[in-house]
Design an enzyme around this catalytic site. Structure first.
Site, PDB file in Angstrom:
ATOM      1  N   HIS A 153       0.808  -1.179  -0.067  1.00 11.08           N
ATOM      2  CA  HIS A 153       0.064  -0.021  -0.024  1.00 11.08           C
ATOM      3  C   HIS A 153       0.775   1.329   0.160  1.00 11.08           C
ATOM      4  CE1 HIS A 153      -2.880   2.798   0.884  1.00 11.08           C
ATOM      5  NE2 HIS A 153      -2.265   3.465   2.190  1.00 11.08           N
ATOM      6  N   GLU A 185      -6.327   8.950  -0.167  1.00 13.48           N
ATOM      7  CA  GLU A 185      -6.557   7.465   0.015  1.00 13.48           C
ATOM      8  C   GLU A 185      -7.774   6.814  -0.577  1.00 13.48           C
ATOM      9  OE1 GLU A 185      -4.609   5.368   1.849  1.00 13.48           O
ATOM     10  OE2 GLU A 185      -3.533   6.753   3.134  1.00 13.48           O
ATOM     11  N   SER A 229      -3.910   0.237  -3.886  1.00 15.47           N
ATOM     12  CA  SER A 229      -2.991  -0.835  -3.754  1.00 15.47           C
ATOM     13  C   SER A 229      -3.860  -2.099  -3.509  1.00 15.47           C
ATOM     14  CB  SER A 229      -2.211  -0.533  -2.396  1.00 15.47           C
ATOM     15  OG  SER A 229      -3.347  -0.225  -1.300  1.00 15.47           O
TER      16      SER A 229
HETATM   17  N1  TIH Z   1      -6.836  -1.667   1.867  1.00 15.98           N
HETATM   18  C1  TIH Z   1      -5.474  -1.334   1.261  1.00 15.98           C
HETATM   19  C2  TIH Z   1      -5.143  -2.420   0.630  1.00 15.98           C
HETATM   20  O1  TIH Z   1      -5.342  -3.743   0.406  1.00 15.98           O
HETATM   21  O2  TIH Z   1      -3.960  -2.281  -0.231  1.00 15.98           O
HETATM   22  C3  TIH Z   1      -4.811  -0.918   2.321  1.00 15.98           C
HETATM   23  C4  TIH Z   1      -5.223   0.376   3.153  1.00 15.98           C
HETATM   24  C5  TIH Z   1      -5.180   1.296   2.813  1.00 15.98           C
HETATM   25  C6  TIH Z   1      -5.811   2.530   3.599  1.00 15.98           C
HETATM   26  C7  TIH Z   1      -6.206   2.013   4.699  1.00 15.98           C
HETATM   27  S1  TIH Z   1      -6.033   0.117   4.723  1.00 15.98           S
HETATM   28 FE   FE2 Z   2      -2.442   5.380   2.962  1.00 14.35          FE
END
Ligand code: TIH
Ligand code: FE2
Length: 297
Positions: free
Chosen positions: A162, A208, A227
């Site tokens: 991420h 985000e 990500s």
């Molecule tokens: N859910 C994202 C991932 O799987 O890459 C990671 C996160 C980003 C922000 C909060 S958790």
């Molecule tokens: Fe982040």
């Protein structure tokens, strides 16, 4: 980095100096002793690191490199189709390896000449003010561990995939880098925790989990979408609302699942005007006014 104690697994140091990472009840690595030990090792390296010295080098295992490779290979075609062109330009310019986890030092080597950003090592949660304040100095606190190999498509807990595939590629764009820096500079001006939280929440729904219209197609630019190859498939089916700072700063959200409400900018200029303008000008008084404002129809 957003909801204290929730997003990242807590790290503790025992009386004998041993470092332990406490995974939540639903974490896929909870019953995997080798994974737990590895998380402790990587957290210990970040805890022992002194800012100003080279960031710790992690000797990634073949399995960890494989998790990176699979995530990158699954994400690449989804990025081509669904990521905003500004992110794709940044990703191409950054040119990180596809077959092995890059060291944070390497991320900095690639990123600094493009936009002046550096990566620092974080064991897990960095206090909100410290994490955001550092963004104002173009320093990104990054974890170095990998998500559990049994669930590579989504993790509720930010990991190096991420931080790097999501954020570093985004920060390789001068326009996204400037927005991120502005969020950091904003928190440095703010005194109340509620005002800092308002900036963090607007950041959540923009850098985000932001989406943006590009030639009539809804594209992703938020690091948390970019990500997660599960969320890359799901985001366009969510409830899409136009940018609205009051809503972005106040609606509740669940950090452990796909985001069900997303805010779409009409284009990059509008994102810079609305969200960038907010980060650039917000002070305690205007943040509290925004939080208290009644939603307009
Ligand atoms: N859910 C994202 C991932 O799987 O890459 C990671 C996160 C980003 C922000 C909060 S958790
Ligand atoms: Fe982040």
């Amino acid at each position: 980095m957003f909801e204290e104690g929730q997003l990242y697994s807590p790290v503790t140091v025992g009386a004998d100096g041993s470092v332990e990472v406490h995974l939540g009840a639903d974490h896929p690595g909870l019953n995997d002793p080798a994974y737990l030990a590895r998380r402790g090792e990587i957290a210990a390296a970040a805890l022992a690191w002194e800012p100003g010295t080279p960031v710790p080098l992690i000797g990634y295992t073949a399995e960890e490199n494989e998790v990176w490779r699979i995530a990158g290979a699954e994400l690449a075609p989804k990025h081509q189709r669904h990521a905003h062109s500004e992110y794709l330009r940044g990703k191409a310019a950054l040119g990180l390896p596809a077959d092995r986890v890059p060291q944070l030092a390497m991320v900095t080597e690639h990123l600094f000449p493009l936009t002046g950003w550096s990566y620092a090592a974080a064991p897990g949660l960095v206090p909100l003010r410290e994490f955001y304040g550092a963004l104002g100095e173009r320093v990104f606190h990054s974890t170095q561990y990998l998500r559990h190999p049994s669930q590579p498509l989504y993790t509720p807990e930010p990991d190096v995939i991420h931080e790097v595939i999501g954020h570093a590629n985004q920060l390789a764009s001068p326009r996204f880098a400037r927005l991120t820096e502005a969020a950091g500079a904003a928190t440095r001006r703010l005194e109340t925790d509620a005002a800092v939280k308002a900036v963090a929440d607007v950041f959540w729904f923009s850098m985000e989990f932001g989406v943006i219209w590009e030639e009539g197609i809804l594209k992703a630019y938020g690091a948390g979408i970019l990500s997660s190859f599960g969320e890359m498939d799901a985001y366009s089916h969510m409830e899409i609302r136009p940018l609205d700072l009051h809503q972005m700063a106040t609606i509740p959200y669940d950090i452990t699942t796909y985001q069900s409400v997303l805010f779409a900018a009409e284009n990059l200029d509008q994102l810079e005007d609305v969200v960038g303008g907010f980060f650039d000008t917000v002070d305690d008084v205007s943040a509290h006014r925004l939080l208290g404002e009644h939603a307009h129809a």
